[in-house]
Motif scaffolding. Structure first.
Motif, PDB file in Angstrom:
ATOM      1  N   SER A  52      21.310  51.651   9.745  1.00 35.80           N
ATOM      2  CA  SER A  52      22.128  52.334  10.751  1.00 35.80           C
ATOM      3  C   SER A  52      23.445  51.595  10.989  1.00 35.80           C
ATOM      4  O   SER A  52      24.382  52.135  11.575  1.00 35.80           O
ATOM      5  N   GLY A  95      20.526  47.749  21.836  1.00 34.20           N
ATOM      6  CA  GLY A  95      21.193  49.032  21.583  1.00 34.20           C
ATOM      7  C   GLY A  95      22.564  49.186  22.203  1.00 34.20           C
ATOM      8  O   GLY A  95      23.092  50.295  22.286  1.00 34.20           O
ATOM      9  N   THR A  96      23.184  48.101  22.625  1.00 31.89           N
ATOM     10  CA  THR A  96      24.478  48.231  23.306  1.00 31.89           C
ATOM     11  C   THR A  96      25.671  48.066  22.353  1.00 31.89           C
ATOM     12  O   THR A  96      26.820  48.126  22.780  1.00 31.89           O
ATOM     13  N   ASN A 189      19.943  39.387  22.234  1.00 30.66           N
ATOM     14  CA  ASN A 189      19.629  40.187  23.422  1.00 30.66           C
ATOM     15  C   ASN A 189      18.794  39.395  24.405  1.00 30.66           C
ATOM     16  O   ASN A 189      18.234  39.939  25.355  1.00 30.66           O
TER      17      ASN A 189
HETATM   18  N1  LIG Z   1      29.299  51.880  21.564  1.00 27.65           N
HETATM   19  C1  LIG Z   1      28.764  52.364  20.435  1.00 27.65           C
HETATM   20  N2  LIG Z   1      29.453  53.257  19.697  1.00 27.65           N
HETATM   21  C2  LIG Z   1      28.926  53.778  18.567  1.00 27.65           C
HETATM   22  N3  LIG Z   1      27.703  53.479  18.084  1.00 27.65           N
HETATM   23  C3  LIG Z   1      26.975  52.608  18.769  1.00 27.65           C
HETATM   24  C4  LIG Z   1      27.463  51.992  19.976  1.00 27.65           C
HETATM   25  N4  LIG Z   1      26.517  51.149  20.446  1.00 27.65           N
HETATM   26  C5  LIG Z   1      25.510  51.226  19.573  1.00 27.65           C
HETATM   27  N5  LIG Z   1      25.762  52.091  18.569  1.00 27.65           N
HETATM   28  C6  LIG Z   1      24.887  52.436  17.444  1.00 27.65           C
HETATM   29  O1  LIG Z   1      23.554  52.351  17.921  1.00 27.65           O
HETATM   30  C7  LIG Z   1      22.733  51.619  17.036  1.00 27.65           C
HETATM   31  C8  LIG Z   1      22.225  50.346  17.743  1.00 27.65           C
HETATM   32  O2  LIG Z   1      23.347  49.542  18.037  1.00 27.65           O
HETATM   33  P1  LIG Z   1      23.385  47.972  17.712  1.00 27.65           P
HETATM   34  O3  LIG Z   1      22.406  47.700  16.622  1.00 27.65           O
HETATM   35  O4  LIG Z   1      24.787  47.585  17.489  1.00 27.65           O
HETATM   36  O5  LIG Z   1      22.845  47.397  19.082  1.00 27.65           O
HETATM   37  P2  LIG Z   1      22.555  45.899  19.511  1.00 27.65           P
HETATM   38  O6  LIG Z   1      23.310  45.659  20.777  1.00 27.65           O
HETATM   39  O7  LIG Z   1      22.853  45.005  18.376  1.00 27.65           O
HETATM   40  O8  LIG Z   1      21.003  45.964  19.810  1.00 27.65           O
HETATM   41  P3  LIG Z   1      19.863  44.837  19.619  1.00 27.65           P
HETATM   42  O9  LIG Z   1      19.989  43.874  20.782  1.00 27.65           O
HETATM   43  O10 LIG Z   1      18.592  45.615  19.676  1.00 27.65           O
HETATM   44  O11 LIG Z   1      20.083  44.174  18.312  1.00 27.65           O
HETATM   45  C9  LIG Z   1      23.572  51.329  15.806  1.00 27.65           C
HETATM   46  O12 LIG Z   1      23.351  52.338  14.858  1.00 27.65           O
HETATM   47  C10 LIG Z   1      24.999  51.396  16.332  1.00 27.65           C
HETATM   48  O13 LIG Z   1      25.894  51.814  15.303  1.00 27.65           O
END
Ligand SMILES: Nc1ncnc2c1ncn2[C@@H]1O[C@H](COP(=O)(O)OP(=O)(O)OP(=O)(O)O)[C@@H](O)[C@H]1O
Ligand SMILES: [Mg+2]
Length: 201
Positions: A52, A95-96, A189
């Protein structure tokens, strides 16, 4: 570029003072390409990347809530300078978009010609552990050297469950120690309290 062997005569003769900057540039580019090929071999595409995240860029990051984070990430790319290494630390709940932004930075810098590695920290530790297997085609040293060598390393999901103990922690310190004085990005996280507590394990 033509590199003449032997003396040049007449109008072809050139006198150059100082360094041959063009030749040096080519050597540097070749070194950078070799470094990239090495990294690709060790961190074969996709092995560390959540599918993703493959499409993640600054352009498709929705910044309503995290405008400041997006700005900081973009500025990090603009100001990227091997002589002035900087670290970024993205902390927040799941997911942020922490990994999304880190991936976007790595991609933007790769486009600028830098060597970058984006690694899921838990998967990195698994990969290192797997090298202890006799059949492994790669050594722990090769992995650690490749990480030490990159212009930027993203340690994604640092402190993720299952790695913060004994061997994993020690190995992680060893890897990060090799990155002193270089550009690194960390995402987690864990809350600050959890993160602090994990260091004592
Ligand atoms: N602000 C955003 N705009 C567009 N897509 C987003 C956004 N935030 C998250 N996503 C999408 O949602 C999914 C989860 O985001 P991401 O993996 O960056 O979260 P994370 O903060 O790294 O979470 P974790 O702490 O679980 O690793 C990814 O596919 C990402 O592309
Ligand atoms: Mg993440």
């Amino acid at each position: 570029m033509v590199i003449p062997f032997g003396p040049l005569k007449g109008k072809d003769a050139q006198v150059k003072r100082g360094c041959d900057c063009e030749a040096l540039k080519i050597v540097k580019e070749e070194q950078q390409e070799a470094k990239k090929a090495r990294l690709k071999r060790i961190f074969e595409e996709n092995s560390f990347i959540n599918p993703s995240l493959k499409e993640a860029t600054f352009e498709n990051f929705e910044s309503n809530e995290f405008r400041q984070a997006l700005q900081k990430a973009k500025r990090y790319v603009e100001e990227f300078d091997l002589k002035n290494p900087k670290n970024l630390f993205f902390q927040g709940s799941f997911g942020t978009g922490k990994s999304h932004l880190s991936m976007s930075i790595a991609k933007a810098l790769t486009e600028k010609g830098y060597t970058t590695i984006f690694i899921s920290t838990p998967k990195l530790l698994t990969k290192i552990r797997n090298t202890y297997n006799k059949e492994s085609g790669i050594s722990e040293e090769q992995i650690i050297n490749a990480i030490a060598d990159a212009d930027l390393v993203v340690f994604d999901d640092i402190g993720a469950e299952g790695e913060i103990s004994g061997w994993g922690m020690q190995k992680l310190f060893e890897v990060i120690d090799q990155r002193a004085g270089k550009h690194n990005i960390y995402t987690t996280n864990l809350s600050s309290i959890e993160f602090e507590a994990s260091k004592d394990l």
